[in-house]
Write a protein that holds these residues in place. Sequence first.
Motif, PDB file in Angstrom:
ATOM      1  N   TYR A   1      51.433  40.995  20.147  1.00 35.54           N
ATOM      2  CA  TYR A   1      51.681  41.233  21.575  1.00 35.54           C
ATOM      3  C   TYR A   1      50.410  41.016  22.383  1.00 35.54           C
ATOM      4  O   TYR A   1      50.462  40.571  23.534  1.00 35.54           O
ATOM      5  N   GLY A   2      49.245  41.280  21.794  1.00 37.47           N
ATOM      6  CA  GLY A   2      47.991  41.062  22.503  1.00 37.47           C
ATOM      7  C   GLY A   2      47.819  39.614  22.912  1.00 37.47           C
ATOM      8  O   GLY A   2      47.377  39.313  24.034  1.00 37.47           O
ATOM      9  N   GLY A   3      48.162  38.685  22.020  1.00 35.15           N
ATOM     10  CA  GLY A   3      48.079  37.266  22.360  1.00 35.15           C
ATOM     11  C   GLY A   3      49.058  36.871  23.436  1.00 35.15           C
ATOM     12  O   GLY A   3      48.756  36.050  24.317  1.00 35.15           O
ATOM     13  N   ILE A   4      50.248  37.467  23.381  1.00 31.87           N
ATOM     14  CA  ILE A   4      51.273  37.165  24.386  1.00 31.87           C
ATOM     15  C   ILE A   4      50.836  37.665  25.762  1.00 31.87           C
ATOM     16  O   ILE A   4      50.917  36.945  26.761  1.00 31.87           O
ATOM     17  N   VAL A   5      50.372  38.909  25.829  1.00 34.93           N
ATOM     18  CA  VAL A   5      50.029  39.489  27.130  1.00 34.93           C
ATOM     19  C   VAL A   5      48.823  38.785  27.736  1.00 34.93           C
ATOM     20  O   VAL A   5      48.730  38.648  28.975  1.00 34.93           O
ATOM     21  N   LEU A   6      47.892  38.293  26.900  1.00 37.26           N
ATOM     22  CA  LEU A   6      46.760  37.539  27.421  1.00 37.26           C
ATOM     23  C   LEU A   6      47.247  36.274  28.137  1.00 37.26           C
ATOM     24  O   LEU A   6      46.791  35.968  29.251  1.00 37.26           O
ATOM     25  N   ALA A   7      48.168  35.543  27.514  1.00 36.89           N
ATOM     26  CA  ALA A   7      48.706  34.335  28.139  1.00 36.89           C
ATOM     27  C   ALA A   7      49.465  34.656  29.413  1.00 36.89           C
ATOM     28  O   ALA A   7      49.366  33.929  30.418  1.00 36.89           O
ATOM     29  N   LEU A   8      50.218  35.758  29.402  1.00 30.49           N
ATOM     30  CA  LEU A   8      50.952  36.159  30.602  1.00 30.49           C
ATOM     31  C   LEU A   8      50.000  36.528  31.734  1.00 30.49           C
ATOM     32  O   LEU A   8      50.247  36.212  32.906  1.00 30.49           O
ATOM     33  N   LEU A   9      48.896  37.206  31.399  1.00 25.69           N
ATOM     34  CA  LEU A   9      47.918  37.607  32.417  1.00 25.69           C
ATOM     35  C   LEU A   9      47.219  36.394  33.024  1.00 25.69           C
ATOM     36  O   LEU A   9      46.964  36.349  34.231  1.00 25.69           O
ATOM     37  N   VAL A  10      46.903  35.407  32.199  1.00 26.36           N
ATOM     38  CA  VAL A  10      46.278  34.188  32.718  1.00 26.36           C
ATOM     39  C   VAL A  10      47.229  33.487  33.679  1.00 26.36           C
ATOM     40  O   VAL A  10      46.836  33.067  34.782  1.00 26.36           O
ATOM     41  N   THR A  11      48.485  33.353  33.282  1.00 29.27           N
ATOM     42  CA  THR A  11      49.481  32.700  34.142  1.00 29.27           C
ATOM     43  C   THR A  11      49.632  33.437  35.466  1.00 29.27           C
ATOM     44  O   THR A  11      49.632  32.824  36.540  1.00 29.27           O
ATOM     45  N   SER A  12      49.760  34.764  35.404  1.00 34.78           N
ATOM     46  CA  SER A  12      49.967  35.534  36.629  1.00 34.78           C
ATOM     47  C   SER A  12      48.728  35.531  37.513  1.00 34.78           C
ATOM     48  O   SER A  12      48.834  35.594  38.742  1.00 34.78           O
ATOM     49  N   ALA A  13      47.536  35.426  36.900  1.00 33.30           N
ATOM     50  CA  ALA A  13      46.316  35.324  37.710  1.00 33.30           C
ATOM     51  C   ALA A  13      46.328  34.041  38.532  1.00 33.30           C
ATOM     52  O   ALA A  13      45.923  34.036  39.708  1.00 33.30           O
ATOM     53  N   GLY A  14      46.798  32.950  37.948  1.00 34.51           N
ATOM     54  CA  GLY A  14      46.906  31.698  38.701  1.00 34.51           C
ATOM     55  C   GLY A  14      47.886  31.807  39.852  1.00 34.51           C
ATOM     56  O   GLY A  14      47.620  31.312  40.956  1.00 34.51           O
TER      57      GLY A  14
END
Length: 529
Positions: free
Chosen positions: A355-368
């Motif tokens: 889940y840590g890898g998933i949430v990191l990708a989600l956070l990067v996307t939402s930051a954009g």
Amino acid sequence: MMATRVWKSGMWMVTLACLALALVVGSMAALYTALPDMAVRTGADQHQLTWIVDGYTLTLACLVLLGGALGDRYGRRTMMVLGLIVFAAASAVPLFAEGPAWIIVARCVCGAGAALVMPSTLSLLTANFGEERRGLVVGVWAGVAGIGAMLGILGSGLLLRFSSWSAIFVAMSLAGVALALASFSLPESQDDSRPPVDLLGALTSGATVGALVLAAVQVPLHGWTHPAVLIPAALAPLAAAAFVAVELRMARPLLDVRLFADRGFGAGTISVTLQFLVSFGVFMVYVQFLQLVFGYSPLRAAFAMAPMMIPMLVLAVIAPKLAERFGLRILLGTGLAIIGAGLLLLAQTDASSTYGGIVLALLVTSAGVGLSTSPATAAIVAGTPEEQHGVAAAVNDAAREIGAAVGIAVAGSILAAGYAARIDPVVARLPEPLREPVSDSLAAALAVAEQVGPAGQPLADAAVEAFVHGTHQALVALGIIALVTAAVVGAWAPGPKRGAAVPQAIEPEQEAVQLSKLMSSSSDHTLDT
């Protein structure tokens, strides 16, 4: 004392506008988690379930430009209150008439109410706050618009934990009534010249947007080559040409199409469309991924994606100031590029991911998304005369609805094609009665595997692998679209303004006098700070 009183009045307006916005945006996604329950309790088939969701989006997209124009002409607060009343009344219909046809009709009427509410929320804020505060309130508005879908998914997931799908409609109806009553306390705002409403422009714009959205929402059901997709897709450019011809000949057009030649307005519109395309494409694909591959419940899947809201909201509030300093080009180009990078990172997740890898990708996307959403909205508003801010808000909203519909169509169709490409060789070796459900979806394939027992585990593994493959392809496609758009917008959007005067600070006493106009005037409500 005066400054404090007026500031509270302004914050009350921002609060009501953002709550109304969250309601109508959240309603777009609120039923995603309720569709299985609705299918069981109402007997709705897959086609009807699709239209329960898409009927709202289609109607909203068709009527939002007209809704913005009506707000400019007859009053933005009036249209917001009226829209909330229509939304609340239509949301109550499924409580008394549970047939799928009634629910679809009710959702379409809800969309009509939302078309009055959504542009009014933004135009009320831009008309009542001066340029020095406008960037902040637009940032807050855009942040709420960005997280609205996630709020809808979370809220509906919580309600379904303790009740049935009808509780969602009860909540939407009660919220609509409460916000309508509260909105009577807001000051009115409208174009003092009271221009006539361009009905022919409204008809042709509605036909253009409606045909495009209709084609997009039919793709997951029928595929790209079906007449149900090709006919509206062919009609959309014809209706668009008619709309342009009509607007160029009108003395007071619904939307001056020449505005799209403005680099800020055009780049902002493209950016907003892409942001909602990506957001709803990711929601559509990844909520299913978390439930079917990781075994999450609908509520747990919603909470798993909830961290996206934090960078999206925080960056949306501060991004307008960054755009003033660095220019629209850098903010939009960088934000869209970050979205693309986040999606490509998310595409690397599979059944073995943490889940840590998933949430990191989600956070990067939402930051954009957070970095680019409010500057894009601000650019659309800034490129439009103040008396037409209702129409500017409607352009922003129409871009979001079109993006959402196309994003769901693109992500859904690529996911389905990728799943089919990997599962078809497996399906060919199955007994005839099992082939259709396994080829339809991962959920059906897992149900078949469970019925077979331990011998069905290889089938379940193959179906999960096929679904992960389809998800990967959908996310890669969305990521590439974001990166290409970043390059286009980065080259087209304007850079920082040079030689702009630095605004002088205003003393608190002067601010109180200026802000008091909001409370004392029914025709000029600008918070000129």
